[in-house]
Enzyme design. Structure first.
Site, PDB file in Angstrom:
ATOM      1  N   CYS A 126       0.814  -1.223   0.000  1.00  0.00           N
ATOM      2  CA  CYS A 126       0.000   0.000   0.000  1.00  0.00           C
ATOM      3  C   CYS A 126       0.846   1.270   0.000  1.00  0.00           C
ATOM      4  O   CYS A 126       0.336   2.352  -0.282  1.00  0.00           O
ATOM      5  CB  CYS A 126      -0.921   0.025   1.200  1.00  0.00           C
ATOM      6  SG  CYS A 126      -1.948  -1.424   1.305  1.00  0.00           S
ATOM      7  N   HIS A 266      -3.295   7.114   3.595  1.00  0.00           N
ATOM      8  CA  HIS A 266      -3.726   5.827   3.031  1.00  0.00           C
ATOM      9  C   HIS A 266      -5.160   5.557   3.476  1.00  0.00           C
ATOM     10  O   HIS A 266      -5.521   5.807   4.627  1.00  0.00           O
ATOM     11  CB  HIS A 266      -2.792   4.718   3.518  1.00  0.00           C
ATOM     12  CG  HIS A 266      -3.197   3.367   3.026  1.00  0.00           C
ATOM     13  ND1 HIS A 266      -3.574   3.133   1.724  1.00  0.00           N
ATOM     14  CD2 HIS A 266      -3.302   2.166   3.670  1.00  0.00           C
ATOM     15  CE1 HIS A 266      -3.885   1.859   1.577  1.00  0.00           C
ATOM     16  NE2 HIS A 266      -3.735   1.260   2.743  1.00  0.00           N
ATOM     17  N   ASN A 296     -10.312  -0.008   0.659  1.00  0.00           N
ATOM     18  CA  ASN A 296      -8.856   0.063   0.603  1.00  0.00           C
ATOM     19  C   ASN A 296      -8.397  -0.482  -0.753  1.00  0.00           C
ATOM     20  O   ASN A 296      -8.529  -1.675  -1.020  1.00  0.00           O
ATOM     21  CB  ASN A 296      -8.271  -0.765   1.758  1.00  0.00           C
ATOM     22  CG  ASN A 296      -6.753  -0.761   1.777  1.00  0.00           C
ATOM     23  OD1 ASN A 296      -6.107  -0.299   0.845  1.00  0.00           O
ATOM     24  ND2 ASN A 296      -6.188  -1.304   2.836  1.00  0.00           N
TER      25      ASN A 296
HETATM   26  N1  ACO Z   1     -18.285  -8.853   9.923  1.00  0.00           N
HETATM   27  C1  ACO Z   1     -18.669  -9.195  11.153  1.00  0.00           C
HETATM   28  N2  ACO Z   1     -17.819  -9.592  12.102  1.00  0.00           N
HETATM   29  C2  ACO Z   1     -16.520  -9.612  11.789  1.00  0.00           C
HETATM   30  C3  ACO Z   1     -16.047  -9.244  10.520  1.00  0.00           C
HETATM   31  C4  ACO Z   1     -16.991  -8.858   9.568  1.00  0.00           C
HETATM   32  N3  ACO Z   1     -16.632  -8.495   8.319  1.00  0.00           N
HETATM   33  N4  ACO Z   1     -14.700  -9.350  10.518  1.00  0.00           N
HETATM   34  C5  ACO Z   1     -14.336  -9.761  11.746  1.00  0.00           C
HETATM   35  N5  ACO Z   1     -15.432  -9.935  12.503  1.00  0.00           N
HETATM   36  C6  ACO Z   1     -15.530 -10.378  13.880  1.00  0.00           C
HETATM   37  C7  ACO Z   1     -14.306 -11.131  14.312  1.00  0.00           C
HETATM   38  O1  ACO Z   1     -14.395 -12.468  13.909  1.00  0.00           O
HETATM   39  C8  ACO Z   1     -14.371 -10.967  15.827  1.00  0.00           C
HETATM   40  O2  ACO Z   1     -15.304 -11.905  16.308  1.00  0.00           O
HETATM   41  P1  ACO Z   1     -15.038 -12.703  17.687  1.00  0.00           P
HETATM   42  O3  ACO Z   1     -14.924 -11.629  18.735  1.00  0.00           O
HETATM   43  O4  ACO Z   1     -16.239 -13.562  17.823  1.00  0.00           O
HETATM   44  O5  ACO Z   1     -13.749 -13.429  17.469  1.00  0.00           O
HETATM   45  C9  ACO Z   1     -14.988  -9.589  15.992  1.00  0.00           C
HETATM   46  O6  ACO Z   1     -15.583  -9.237  14.741  1.00  0.00           O
HETATM   47  C10 ACO Z   1     -14.010  -8.509  16.379  1.00  0.00           C
HETATM   48  O7  ACO Z   1     -12.893  -8.630  15.529  1.00  0.00           O
HETATM   49  P2  ACO Z   1     -11.685  -7.672  15.712  1.00  0.00           P
HETATM   50  O8  ACO Z   1     -10.565  -8.171  14.876  1.00  0.00           O
HETATM   51  O9  ACO Z   1     -11.439  -7.452  17.162  1.00  0.00           O
HETATM   52  O10 ACO Z   1     -12.266  -6.324  15.110  1.00  0.00           O
HETATM   53  P3  ACO Z   1     -11.578  -4.940  15.060  1.00  0.00           P
HETATM   54  O11 ACO Z   1     -12.360  -3.969  15.837  1.00  0.00           O
HETATM   55  O12 ACO Z   1     -10.109  -5.023  15.334  1.00  0.00           O
HETATM   56  O13 ACO Z   1     -11.750  -4.554  13.520  1.00  0.00           O
HETATM   57  C11 ACO Z   1     -10.503  -4.584  11.486  1.00  0.00           C
HETATM   58  C12 ACO Z   1     -11.200  -5.420  12.536  1.00  0.00           C
HETATM   59  C13 ACO Z   1     -11.525  -3.686  10.815  1.00  0.00           C
HETATM   60  C14 ACO Z   1      -9.896  -5.507  10.447  1.00  0.00           C
HETATM   61  C15 ACO Z   1      -9.427  -3.707  12.163  1.00  0.00           C
HETATM   62  O14 ACO Z   1      -8.614  -4.500  12.986  1.00  0.00           O
HETATM   63  C16 ACO Z   1      -8.580  -3.002  11.160  1.00  0.00           C
HETATM   64  O15 ACO Z   1      -9.014  -2.116  10.468  1.00  0.00           O
HETATM   65  N6  ACO Z   1      -7.299  -3.351  11.071  1.00  0.00           N
HETATM   66  C17 ACO Z   1      -6.408  -2.758  10.101  1.00  0.00           C
HETATM   67  C18 ACO Z   1      -6.696  -3.343   8.771  1.00  0.00           C
HETATM   68  C19 ACO Z   1      -5.984  -2.628   7.691  1.00  0.00           C
HETATM   69  O16 ACO Z   1      -5.912  -1.420   7.722  1.00  0.00           O
HETATM   70  N7  ACO Z   1      -5.470  -3.379   6.756  1.00  0.00           N
HETATM   71  C20 ACO Z   1      -4.810  -2.905   5.656  1.00  0.00           C
HETATM   72  C21 ACO Z   1      -3.723  -1.894   5.982  1.00  0.00           C
HETATM   73  S1  ACO Z   1      -2.356  -1.949   4.981  1.00  0.00           S
HETATM   74  C22 ACO Z   1      -2.906  -2.223   3.523  1.00  0.00           C
HETATM   75  O17 ACO Z   1      -3.668  -1.432   3.086  1.00  0.00           O
HETATM   76  C23 ACO Z   1      -2.531  -3.417   2.789  1.00  0.00           C
END
Ligand code: ACO
Length: 339
Positions: A126, A266, A296
């Protein structure tokens, strides 16, 4: 009589490098959160509250990264008011090249008719668009090339595991482009900072498809060809890396946050942008945000946002703009530009 001493590059004055045109392209097909609710166990409410993403664009099966890139490039060429034959170098930042080789930049060259250009791709996930921007700036500053086309383009829909709700809701397809050239007048790229941490390569990666886990039935069965991500760790690293990168480049520029007309980050997650805005003590309104419409798009994200900010008049001539990115690798980069 002794011949005059040849003017080496070393003796030439340093040039300021400007973005003289921008362009972008996103596929027509919109994939909404409501549609994703039908294919994985998720909800519009979960996606919007955790990420800020409402919809993303998905390319057709026969619409490749080079097609998206070429359309963005043609828009940038038109915006810059130049001819494709004036381009000396084409750089494409991507993690979804059309093929291992030739480079996607070569395919773009053929599609836009930039016959005089040298071409290669840049791999920094990215962060790739800002890495490529810095490569271009170095080539122009050193008087090697005059006019460079820099593109960030990705077709992430081709490498997403559509059964993995943790990742499939986050990504989209698109491309953004910029034309760089020495323009004079003092405006242009003021400072750029780049960094990487290969020790954290396993929090965001695609293990399969390369020489380590080649395309083979057992590797495909394990979905090794799709994005793997530790979301929480990625989130934490993204906030810290983008904040540090922004602080570093501002210090190098002799500027502070109050001097910036616009910050273009980003486009991964609205919560990441809110977290850095909060720590910078900069109101969110000064950030360019379009991830609600595109998700993204990896290397394309900051390039599309830059084009949108440019076309919607978010920065005027003389304004200071900060670009800051983060991606797999890990990689990060930041750049301050006087528009
Ligand atoms: N729908 C519903 N529930 C979901 C989903 C979804 N799409 N995805 C995950 N969950 C669930 C998980 O399974 C978890 O369930 P559990 O508690 O029963 O295990 C629950 O939601 C909470 O999951 P978390 O991982 O704690 O959620 P979080 O608040 O951290 O959000 C997210 C997840 C959005 C992925 C966040 O961590 C994030 O944005 N991280 C950065 C991601 C990113 O920016 N990636 C790319 C950056 S670099 C690049 O661009 C390549």
């Amino acid at each position: 009589m002794k011949p005059p001493h040849p003017r080496t590059r070393h003796h030439l004055p340093k040039r300021t490098v400007s973005i003289i045109g921008t362009g972008s392209y996103v596929p027509e097909r919109i994939l909404t959160n409501a549609e994703l609710e039908k294919s994985v166990d998720t909800s519009d409410q979960w996606i919007v509250t955790r990420t800020g993403i409402k919809e993303r664009r998905i390319a057709e099966k026969d619409e490749h990264t080079s097609d998206l890139a070429a359309k963005a490039a043609l828009a940038a060429i038109e915006n810059a008011g130049i001819d494709a034959n004036e381009i000396d170098l084409i750089l494409v930042a991507t993690v979804t090249p059309d093929m291992f080789f030739p480079s996607t930049a070569c395919f773009v060259q053929s599609k836009i008719g930039a016959k005089k250009a040298a071409c290669f791709d840049v791999s920094a996930a990215c962060s790739g668009f800002l890495y490529a921007l810095e490569i271009a700036q170095q080539f122009i500053t050193s008087h090697t090339y005059n006019t460079i086309l820099v593109i960030g383009a990705d077709k992430l829909s081709s490498i997403v595991d559509w059964k993995d709700r943790n990742t499939c809701v986050l990504f989209g397809d698109g491309a953004g482009a910029a034309i760089l050239r020495h323009r004079g007048g003092g405006h242009g790229v003021i400072a750029t900072h780049m960094g990487s941490n290969g020790d954290l390569s396993d929090i965001l990666y695609i293990p399969g498809g390369g020489c380590r886990f080649p395309i083979a039935a057992d590797n495909l069965d394990q979905r090794l060809n799709a994005i793997k991500m530790n979301g929480k760790e990625t989130y934490k690293q993204a906030v810290n890396a983008m904040l540090n990168a922004a602080n570093t480049v501002l210090e190098e520029s002799g500027l502070n946050y109050d001097d910036l007309a616009c910050i273009i980050p980003h486009q991964a997650n609205l919560r990441i942008i809110e977290a850095i805005a909060d720590r910078m003590e900069v109101p969110l309104e000064r950030f360019m945000v379009n991830l609600d419409r595109f998700g993204n798009t990896s290397a394309a994200a900051v390039a599309i946002a830059l084009d949108e900010a440019h076309r919607t008049g978010r920065m005027k001539v003389g304004d200071y703009v900060l670009l800051v990115v983060f991606g797999g690798g890990l990689t990060w980069a930041s750049s301050v530009i006087q528009w």
